[in-house]
Write a protein that holds these residues in place. Sequence first.
Motif, short mmCIF file in Angstrom:
data_model
loop_
_atom_site.label_atom_id
_atom_site.label_comp_id
_atom_site.label_asym_id
_atom_site.label_seq_id
_atom_site.Cartn_x
_atom_site.Cartn_y
_atom_site.Cartn_z
N GLY A 111 13.31 56.48 -47.66
CA GLY A 111 14.03 55.22 -47.52
C GLY A 111 15.06 55.31 -46.41
N MET A 112 15.13 54.27 -45.57
CA MET A 112 16.13 54.17 -44.52
C MET A 112 17.02 52.97 -44.80
N ILE A 113 18.33 53.15 -44.68
CA ILE A 113 19.28 52.07 -44.93
C ILE A 113 20.33 52.08 -43.83
N THR A 114 20.62 50.92 -43.27
CA THR A 114 21.74 50.80 -42.34
C THR A 114 23.02 50.80 -43.17
N CYS A 115 23.95 51.68 -42.83
CA CYS A 115 25.04 51.94 -43.77
C CYS A 115 26.32 52.35 -43.05
N ASN A 116 27.38 52.47 -43.84
CA ASN A 116 28.60 53.10 -43.37
C ASN A 116 28.87 54.33 -44.23
N GLU A 117 29.64 55.25 -43.72
CA GLU A 117 29.83 56.52 -44.42
C GLU A 117 30.52 56.38 -45.78
N PRO A 118 31.48 55.46 -45.97
CA PRO A 118 32.12 55.34 -47.29
C PRO A 118 31.18 54.92 -48.41
N THR A 119 29.94 54.52 -48.08
CA THR A 119 28.97 54.19 -49.13
C THR A 119 27.91 55.27 -49.31
N VAL A 120 28.00 56.36 -48.54
CA VAL A 120 26.92 57.35 -48.60
C VAL A 120 27.40 58.65 -49.23
N SER A 121 28.25 59.40 -48.53
CA SER A 121 28.63 60.71 -49.05
C SER A 121 30.09 61.04 -48.74
N GLU A 122 30.93 60.02 -48.63
CA GLU A 122 32.35 60.24 -48.36
C GLU A 122 32.96 61.13 -49.45
N PRO A 123 33.51 62.30 -49.08
CA PRO A 123 34.04 63.21 -50.11
C PRO A 123 35.39 62.80 -50.67
N ASP A 124 36.15 61.99 -49.94
CA ASP A 124 37.48 61.59 -50.39
C ASP A 124 37.36 60.37 -51.30
N PRO A 125 37.66 60.49 -52.60
CA PRO A 125 37.52 59.35 -53.51
C PRO A 125 38.32 58.13 -53.08
N ASP A 126 39.43 58.34 -52.40
CA ASP A 126 40.27 57.21 -52.00
C ASP A 126 39.68 56.43 -50.83
N LYS A 127 38.67 56.98 -50.16
CA LYS A 127 38.07 56.31 -49.01
C LYS A 127 36.71 55.68 -49.33
N ARG A 128 36.26 55.81 -50.55
CA ARG A 128 34.95 55.27 -50.89
C ARG A 128 34.98 53.74 -50.93
N TRP A 129 33.91 53.16 -50.44
CA TRP A 129 33.84 51.71 -50.23
C TRP A 129 33.83 50.94 -51.55
N PHE A 130 33.07 51.46 -52.50
CA PHE A 130 32.98 50.83 -53.82
C PHE A 130 33.48 51.82 -54.87
N PRO A 131 34.79 51.85 -55.12
CA PRO A 131 35.36 52.80 -56.08
C PRO A 131 34.96 52.43 -57.50
N PRO A 132 35.24 53.30 -58.46
CA PRO A 132 34.90 52.99 -59.86
C PRO A 132 35.57 51.70 -60.33
N VAL A 133 34.84 50.94 -61.15
CA VAL A 133 35.40 49.77 -61.82
C VAL A 133 34.90 49.80 -63.27
N GLY A 134 35.79 49.53 -64.20
CA GLY A 134 35.39 49.60 -65.60
C GLY A 134 34.83 50.98 -65.91
N ASP A 135 33.66 51.01 -66.54
CA ASP A 135 33.01 52.30 -66.83
C ASP A 135 31.96 52.66 -65.79
N GLU A 136 31.97 51.96 -64.66
CA GLU A 136 31.00 52.23 -63.60
C GLU A 136 31.60 53.21 -62.59
N PRO A 137 30.88 54.27 -62.23
CA PRO A 137 31.39 55.21 -61.22
C PRO A 137 31.34 54.60 -59.83
N ALA A 138 31.90 55.29 -58.86
CA ALA A 138 31.81 54.84 -57.47
C ALA A 138 30.34 54.72 -57.07
N LEU A 139 30.02 53.68 -56.33
CA LEU A 139 28.64 53.46 -55.89
C LEU A 139 28.40 54.22 -54.60
#
Length: 313
Positions: A111-139
């Motif tokens: 699979g190929m997806i056009t993306c930005n790094e905060p949605t793929v493998s960003e190691p810093d939790p504070d920089k992730r594009w979709f952080p955890p909400v409710g009981d859902e982990p970061a996407l």
Amino acid sequence: MCGLPGESWSARSTPHHGYELFHPLGVALEVDRHRGPYYPARDPAAPPTTRYGRIVYEGWKQAFREILSLGRERGWPPLWFYLIDEPHHSRGAMRLAILMARAAQEAGADGMITCNEPTVSEPDPDKRWFPPVGDEPALMLEPWVKTRCYHNRYLGPETRERTRQAGDRYGTYINIYGNQPASTRYLAGFLAWRLGLDLVMLWQRKNASKELEGVRVWLRDWEAAREGIDDIRYIEALERAVESGVGAPGAIAKARELLARLEREIVPTPEEIGYVDGVTGRWVPGKRAWAPERYDEIRAEVARAIAALGEAP
């Protein structure tokens, strides 16, 4: 119709038409980067549990397998499936992207997806594009996506190393802006070589030959991309010539010096070369942008170095 025997699916029967159809809905939340109510999931990468979702999910996998089988039968090159475009625009789109990438992986497809790094493998939790909400982990798209096609602002040594460590392909998509063809040539050629990209994809939605505002001629950018690909071919020809060991020692030494100088001169971070103005949509040259004539000067230098080693480009 929703495609299920004996069932109809319309806007009247449900207000949902995206990721919401793949799992039972819980409590809706208002979250950033999503329009309207959002329904989090404890495991957003889990295979669908609704009847509709299971049929669609299995249909995706069957489609991947059928196309791969046809490709093998007809001798096509290896296929990468362009699953979804820029899912970082919406949390719901990201949920669909994760499911599609997982389905592709289970079917043995890349699979190929056009993306930005905060949605793929960003190691810093504070920089992730979709952080955890409710009981859902970061996407995050990792580990499901296998070909990362980054927006050029996220290219650089760090994302390259993360991509390589994950065993994924590393690429970029170039948005064509119609007013600075030199930037397209740089991204498609010298930068791609400098970063060791596996792929470059061009994206442009305007009429390729239509002139806008007197100066935006999109066809020039396509030709610039072609020139960039030729730039890579020249440099790779020089690399092969050096590796062969053919030629006078002095010529080989000079060729190595030229390649090392190109490594230093080619800026690996695109934002230093230029950026897109958010208001006009135009490419604006950066502080370290090259003069237009520099591109052909470098190609000529490389060609002379190849000739000195006794090989044609």
